[in-house]
Design a protein around this motif. Sequence first.
Motif, mmCIF file in Angstrom:
data_model
loop_
_atom_site.group_PDB
_atom_site.id
_atom_site.type_symbol
_atom_site.label_atom_id
_atom_site.label_comp_id
_atom_site.label_asym_id
_atom_site.label_seq_id
_atom_site.Cartn_x
_atom_site.Cartn_y
_atom_site.Cartn_z
ATOM 1 N N VAL A 87 1.017 -1.324 -0.124
ATOM 2 C CA VAL A 87 0.070 -0.372 -0.332
ATOM 3 C C VAL A 87 0.281 1.589 -0.078
ATOM 4 O O VAL A 87 0.943 2.646 -1.006
ATOM 5 N N SER A 88 2.140 1.595 0.912
ATOM 6 C CA SER A 88 3.131 2.090 1.215
ATOM 7 C C SER A 88 3.957 2.209 -0.495
ATOM 8 O O SER A 88 4.047 3.786 -0.631
ATOM 9 N N ALA A 89 4.312 1.406 -0.835
ATOM 10 C CA ALA A 89 4.862 1.815 -1.888
ATOM 11 C C ALA A 89 3.751 2.397 -3.722
ATOM 12 O O ALA A 89 4.328 2.977 -4.057
ATOM 13 N N TYR A 90 2.285 2.139 -3.036
ATOM 14 C CA TYR A 90 0.796 3.075 -4.116
ATOM 15 C C TYR A 90 1.344 4.262 -4.247
ATOM 16 O O TYR A 90 1.604 5.227 -5.114
ATOM 17 N N HIS A 91 0.732 4.354 -2.808
ATOM 18 C CA HIS A 91 0.920 5.341 -2.407
ATOM 19 C C HIS A 91 1.734 6.671 -2.682
ATOM 20 O O HIS A 91 1.870 7.819 -2.927
ATOM 21 N N ARG A 92 2.807 5.979 -2.631
ATOM 22 C CA ARG A 92 4.572 6.928 -2.889
ATOM 23 C C ARG A 92 4.628 6.922 -4.328
ATOM 24 O O ARG A 92 4.772 8.536 -4.889
ATOM 25 N N ALA A 93 4.390 5.979 -5.400
ATOM 26 C CA ALA A 93 4.921 5.962 -6.729
ATOM 27 C C ALA A 93 4.059 6.000 -8.104
ATOM 28 O O ALA A 93 4.278 5.805 -9.321
ATOM 29 N N ILE A 94 2.926 5.423 -7.700
ATOM 30 C CA ILE A 94 2.212 4.847 -8.783
ATOM 31 C C ILE A 94 0.563 6.143 -8.548
ATOM 32 O O ILE A 94 -0.115 7.038 -9.713
ATOM 33 N N GLU A 95 0.029 5.965 -7.419
ATOM 34 C CA GLU A 95 -1.087 6.891 -7.495
ATOM 35 C C GLU A 95 -1.016 8.486 -7.672
ATOM 36 O O GLU A 95 -2.065 9.038 -7.894
ATOM 37 N N PRO A 96 0.663 9.319 -7.224
ATOM 38 C CA PRO A 96 0.183 10.494 -7.795
ATOM 39 C C PRO A 96 -0.275 10.623 -9.533
ATOM 40 O O PRO A 96 -0.686 12.066 -9.442
ATOM 41 N N TRP A 97 0.166 10.306 -10.346
ATOM 42 C CA TRP A 97 -0.222 9.497 -11.424
ATOM 43 C C TRP A 97 -1.103 8.782 -12.720
ATOM 44 O O TRP A 97 -1.329 9.474 -13.077
ATOM 45 N N PHE A 98 -1.044 8.328 -11.431
ATOM 46 C CA PHE A 98 -2.256 7.195 -12.033
ATOM 47 C C PHE A 98 -2.755 6.074 -10.656
ATOM 48 O O PHE A 98 -2.504 5.249 -10.583
ATOM 49 N N PRO A 99 -4.238 6.443 -10.420
ATOM 50 C CA PRO A 99 -4.744 6.326 -9.233
ATOM 51 C C PRO A 99 -5.390 5.506 -9.626
ATOM 52 O O PRO A 99 -6.769 5.271 -9.861
ATOM 53 N N ILE A 100 -5.268 4.283 -10.559
ATOM 54 C CA ILE A 100 -5.981 3.311 -10.793
ATOM 55 C C ILE A 100 -6.398 2.088 -9.513
ATOM 56 O O ILE A 100 -7.007 1.426 -9.730
ATOM 57 N N ALA A 101 -5.449 1.473 -8.817
ATOM 58 C CA ALA A 101 -6.054 0.780 -8.006
ATOM 59 C C ALA A 101 -7.367 1.065 -6.571
ATOM 60 O O ALA A 101 -6.734 1.774 -5.483
ATOM 61 N N TYR A 102 -8.142 0.570 -6.722
ATOM 62 C CA TYR A 102 -9.838 0.749 -6.314
ATOM 63 C C TYR A 102 -9.582 0.529 -4.693
ATOM 64 O O TYR A 102 -9.098 -0.902 -4.738
ATOM 65 N N LYS A 103 -9.464 1.540 -3.634
ATOM 66 C CA LYS A 103 -9.295 1.154 -2.752
ATOM 67 C C LYS A 103 -8.181 0.035 -1.786
ATOM 68 O O LYS A 103 -9.023 -1.165 -1.331
ATOM 69 N N LEU A 104 -7.178 0.185 -2.281
ATOM 70 C CA LEU A 104 -6.894 -1.438 -2.020
ATOM 71 C C LEU A 104 -6.612 -1.400 -0.604
ATOM 72 O O LEU A 104 -6.172 -2.860 -0.612
ATOM 73 N N ALA A 148 -3.332 -17.224 -13.999
ATOM 74 C CA ALA A 148 -4.328 -17.364 -12.936
ATOM 75 C C ALA A 148 -6.103 -16.843 -14.427
ATOM 76 O O ALA A 148 -7.055 -17.764 -13.963
ATOM 77 N N GLU A 149 -5.310 -16.605 -15.556
ATOM 78 C CA GLU A 149 -6.290 -16.400 -16.544
ATOM 79 C C GLU A 149 -6.837 -18.408 -17.099
ATOM 80 O O GLU A 149 -7.344 -18.428 -17.187
ATOM 81 N N GLY A 150 -5.657 -18.943 -17.443
ATOM 82 C CA GLY A 150 -5.992 -20.345 -17.467
ATOM 83 C C GLY A 150 -6.794 -20.798 -15.930
ATOM 84 O O GLY A 150 -7.654 -22.083 -16.598
ATOM 85 N N LEU A 151 -6.767 -20.948 -15.166
ATOM 86 C CA LEU A 151 -7.328 -21.320 -13.872
ATOM 87 C C LEU A 151 -8.834 -20.706 -13.796
ATOM 88 O O LEU A 151 -9.981 -21.116 -13.559
ATOM 89 N N GLY A 152 -8.598 -19.636 -15.032
ATOM 90 C CA GLY A 152 -10.335 -18.998 -15.252
ATOM 91 C C GLY A 152 -10.621 -17.796 -14.284
ATOM 92 O O GLY A 152 -11.860 -17.784 -14.102
ATOM 93 N N LEU A 153 -9.581 -17.483 -13.652
ATOM 94 C CA LEU A 153 -9.589 -16.665 -12.255
ATOM 95 C C LEU A 153 -9.557 -14.768 -13.311
ATOM 96 O O LEU A 153 -9.042 -14.464 -14.002
ATOM 97 N N ASN A 154 -10.577 -14.134 -12.917
ATOM 98 C CA ASN A 154 -11.131 -12.627 -13.786
ATOM 99 C C ASN A 154 -11.824 -11.836 -12.421
ATOM 100 O O ASN A 154 -12.836 -12.369 -12.188
ATOM 101 N N SER A 155 -11.246 -10.399 -12.261
ATOM 102 C CA SER A 155 -12.031 -9.751 -11.357
ATOM 103 C C SER A 155 -11.540 -8.347 -11.840
ATOM 104 O O SER A 155 -10.784 -8.105 -12.676
ATOM 105 N N SER A 156 -12.279 -7.362 -11.177
ATOM 106 C CA SER A 156 -11.719 -6.202 -11.447
ATOM 107 C C SER A 156 -10.509 -5.714 -10.949
ATOM 108 O O SER A 156 -9.402 -5.115 -11.131
ATOM 109 N N PRO A 157 -9.554 -6.514 -9.126
ATOM 110 C CA PRO A 157 -8.339 -6.598 -8.814
ATOM 111 C C PRO A 157 -7.273 -6.874 -10.359
ATOM 112 O O PRO A 157 -6.430 -6.778 -10.105
ATOM 113 N N ILE A 158 -7.919 -8.155 -11.034
ATOM 114 C CA ILE A 158 -7.145 -8.885 -11.905
ATOM 115 C C ILE A 158 -6.603 -8.170 -13.132
ATOM 116 O O ILE A 158 -5.360 -7.733 -13.835
ATOM 117 N N VAL A 159 -7.971 -7.640 -13.382
ATOM 118 C CA VAL A 159 -8.162 -6.101 -14.506
ATOM 119 C C VAL A 159 -6.756 -5.115 -14.628
ATOM 120 O O VAL A 159 -6.617 -4.480 -15.700
#
Length: 469
Positions: free
Chosen positions: A73-90, A146-157
């Motif tokens: 979470v810290s890595a995301y808030h520090r280095a991704i969220e400021p310019w690409f806030p994609i991970a919803y309520k991580l 994960a794809e081969g196992l048939g897993l798909n969800s918003s976090p995977i997208v």
Amino acid sequence: MELNLSCAMLLTETAYRFGRRCEYEVSKASSLGPTPSQSPVLEPFLPSERIASSHLKNAVIHKLEPFTPEGAVSAYHRAIEPWFPIAYKLQDRLGPTWDETSLDVGLLCLSILLLTTNPSSTANSDGNTSELEFFYLQTKSSLAWAEGLGLNSSPIVQSRILITLFEVSHGFYPAAYVSIGATLGAVDALEVYPSGDALQLHYTNGAVSHEETILTWCGILVLDRYIAVESGPRSSLTHPRTEWLHNLLKPALCPTHEPNQDKNSPVARFARLVEASAMLDKIHTTINSSMSEQMFNIEEVMLTVKTSITLQTILTEEILAEDHLYSGGLGLCHIALLLAFENGTKVSFSANATEECNSLATTSLICILSTITSTVELFTMGTRSVDFNCFPPFVTFLVYKTAMITTERLAMELDTNDGLARLRTLRKFLRIVAKRWLGCVCKERYLKLLDENTTPRMLKAIEQMQGSF
């Protein structure tokens, strides 16, 4: 054993496509993560017995450790969220430990750690597959399982989006172009769209929120349009849906520009990126359409240029001058205008209107080349250092495109004096940014492409300038 062998063959083949020698030992584990080990060895992820999602989760946890959910979470808030806030309520989706975190969220965290990992200063210096590439191959392999196992969800997208962003940032082409197509397929398979009847079941079950859907589609649109420009004359994959998606996103994005709205919300930050990417997509598609429609295209480009300039003015007023470098929206606007003005200088018709268009395009092109160079110049003089936590990799293509146009004009003996100084500054900035995003120097991108179009005489002149690198 067959699965181990298949995984090893897949990784070896992928490394071969990158032009690297893949060396690994099946019996040892790699401790690669945000702080890679000195001597990585590659271990296929999964055991030889019957595969289940629990096996994949154990493998993902093995790659995540010793980093904790809080660390991700810290890595995301520090280095991704400021310019690409994609991970919803991580943070809300993570358990206290990795064992208590779902597999899809674990995959998302693995992608976050991959994107926030800095490349080694000696990456690829000996011709071997780098530690960062090993980490990338293993992360992408886990998503394929994960794809081969048939897993798909918003976090995977969202994980797919971040892996595609990694490929864009580090120059993994055509992998990025292939990945964005797979990501678009994954979100279509979920039948999750910004609004409409298709979402009612998801909303009722509480599986996907409206805000998360908005963020996911914003991320896909921005990446898809940017990748299309990087990849050549083809239109973006989402271009046929532009009007439909615009109508779906408009009710959510437009209100974010009202004075009383929170400008720091994830949706608000994505709104300007999406608007700028729409202008970029329209200009890119228009100038690459059939030559038989060239006159119509000129009128269409001019109209889009006016809209882009208006958006550029708004962004410039909204952002502090010292933060212009860190605005992805402003960067995409500049790329759109560069493409339009460059195209305008090369259109040759006898009509007076077109001659005026050529002249105006040339003047505007020189102006924007100077603006972009001035923006990055302070960072090449040691006056300021780049904050890579806030620096969107989209800006690197802007600087490269500016340098390429400058190189071409120098080759035609235009802007000789100013052009040489400008080119030196731009090339130096690309080398600085290469410490974080490898797309500037490797994978036959950016500086290598510039070198192919720069004559020895020009390179010598650049090196002889004061403070050459």
